[in-house]
Design a protein around this motif. Sequence first.
Motif, short mmCIF file in Angstrom:
data_model
loop_
_atom_site.label_atom_id
_atom_site.label_comp_id
_atom_site.label_asym_id
_atom_site.label_seq_id
_atom_site.Cartn_x
_atom_site.Cartn_y
_atom_site.Cartn_z
N ASP A 10 0.82 -1.33 -0.10
CA ASP A 10 -0.10 0.07 0.06
C ASP A 10 0.92 1.04 -0.10
N ARG A 11 1.64 1.22 0.75
CA ARG A 11 2.70 2.42 0.81
C ARG A 11 3.58 2.59 -0.38
N LYS A 12 3.96 1.60 -1.18
CA LYS A 12 4.58 1.79 -2.25
C LYS A 12 3.46 2.30 -3.28
N ILE A 13 2.50 1.84 -3.41
CA ILE A 13 1.46 2.38 -4.40
C ILE A 13 1.29 3.75 -4.18
N ILE A 14 1.00 4.12 -2.79
CA ILE A 14 0.88 5.71 -2.43
C ILE A 14 1.95 6.55 -2.97
N ALA A 15 3.18 6.02 -2.62
CA ALA A 15 4.59 6.78 -3.02
C ALA A 15 4.59 7.12 -4.38
N ALA A 16 4.29 5.93 -5.21
CA ALA A 16 4.16 6.07 -6.90
C ALA A 16 3.46 7.03 -7.33
N LEU A 17 2.02 6.93 -6.48
CA LEU A 17 1.01 7.71 -7.29
C LEU A 17 1.08 9.35 -6.93
N GLN A 18 1.70 9.53 -5.64
CA GLN A 18 2.06 10.86 -5.33
C GLN A 18 2.95 11.39 -6.22
N HIS A 19 4.03 10.91 -6.65
CA HIS A 19 4.86 11.38 -7.63
C HIS A 19 4.35 11.47 -9.10
N ASP A 20 3.29 10.54 -9.46
CA ASP A 20 2.58 10.65 -10.85
C ASP A 20 1.38 9.87 -10.75
N GLY A 21 0.39 10.90 -10.47
CA GLY A 21 -1.18 10.46 -10.38
C GLY A 21 -1.59 9.94 -11.56
N ARG A 22 -0.88 10.05 -12.89
CA ARG A 22 -1.40 9.57 -14.03
C ARG A 22 -0.92 8.12 -14.41
N LEU A 23 -0.28 7.64 -13.62
CA LEU A 23 0.14 6.38 -13.73
C LEU A 23 -0.96 5.44 -14.13
N SER A 24 -0.88 4.49 -15.25
CA SER A 24 -1.71 3.55 -15.70
C SER A 24 -1.62 2.33 -14.53
N VAL A 25 -2.70 1.47 -14.36
CA VAL A 25 -2.73 0.57 -13.58
C VAL A 25 -1.58 -0.22 -13.86
N GLN A 26 -1.29 -0.71 -15.14
CA GLN A 26 -0.11 -1.50 -15.62
C GLN A 26 1.30 -0.99 -15.25
N ALA A 27 1.40 0.26 -15.23
CA ALA A 27 2.58 0.79 -14.93
C ALA A 27 2.88 0.95 -13.40
N LEU A 28 1.80 1.25 -12.78
CA LEU A 28 1.86 1.16 -11.35
C LEU A 28 2.29 -0.39 -10.81
N ALA A 29 1.33 -1.02 -11.24
CA ALA A 29 1.40 -2.57 -10.97
C ALA A 29 3.16 -3.10 -11.22
N GLU A 30 3.69 -2.49 -12.40
CA GLU A 30 4.85 -3.06 -12.63
C GLU A 30 5.92 -2.36 -11.41
N GLN A 31 5.74 -0.91 -11.27
CA GLN A 31 6.48 -0.37 -10.32
C GLN A 31 6.68 -1.02 -8.92
N VAL A 32 5.55 -1.43 -8.38
CA VAL A 32 5.30 -1.73 -7.06
C VAL A 32 5.37 -3.57 -6.91
N GLY A 33 5.55 -3.90 -7.98
CA GLY A 33 5.85 -5.59 -7.97
C GLY A 33 4.37 -6.42 -7.75
N LEU A 34 3.41 -5.75 -8.50
CA LEU A 34 2.09 -6.61 -8.40
C LEU A 34 1.47 -6.82 -9.87
N SER A 35 0.76 -7.79 -9.89
CA SER A 35 0.00 -7.72 -11.32
C SER A 35 -1.06 -6.71 -11.37
N PRO A 36 -1.69 -6.41 -12.51
CA PRO A 36 -2.55 -5.31 -12.63
C PRO A 36 -3.99 -5.40 -11.78
N SER A 37 -4.52 -6.53 -11.80
CA SER A 37 -5.95 -6.67 -11.23
C SER A 37 -5.61 -6.52 -9.52
N PRO A 38 -4.70 -7.38 -8.79
CA PRO A 38 -4.73 -7.20 -7.62
C PRO A 38 -4.16 -5.57 -7.17
N CYS A 39 -3.32 -5.02 -8.13
CA CYS A 39 -2.79 -3.27 -7.94
C CYS A 39 -4.24 -2.68 -8.00
#
Length: 158
Positions: A10-39
């Motif tokens: 959760d904290r990784k997701i929050i940190a990533a979205l604070q820096h770029d709120g326009r990240l796609s789910v796919q890009a966010l999932a890759e950044q935090v180490g999850l697959s898109p659906s659970p992300c």
Amino acid sequence: MPMKKLDPLDRKIIAALQHDGRLSVQALAEQVGLSPSPCARRVRILEDEGVIKGYSAVIDQAKVGLPVSAFASIKLEKQNEDHLDRFAEKVLQWPEVVDCYLMTGQFDYLMRVVVADLPAYEQFLKTKLTRLKGVSSIETSFALGQLKRSEVLPVSVG
């Protein structure tokens, strides 16, 4: 219902979205180490619980013709619930007020007012702030420059 405790993902997701709120789910999932659906599910839960309150663009206030930041310290005649509520109700309607905090110490409120120039701030004072019943004093300081401004919270991802 109490909010669940934030885990490291959760904290990784929050940190990533604070820096770029326009990240796609796919890009966010890759950044935090999850697959898109659970992300996406985690993001939705964070939104539903109010941890993520919304998304917005960061705008350069000078480039939109609002270069002046005035910091107004306000003291009320009384600090009872009615006075505090009346003050809050009005301030929430004023678009010039971009930040407002209930404070401890000498003043009751500290607000940041963004305007085009000094005459615009004078107009704000005359037509809004000084007309508000229950205000006993106002002290204003003007920012000469901005060293840092951030909406990014220091959420640890450790």
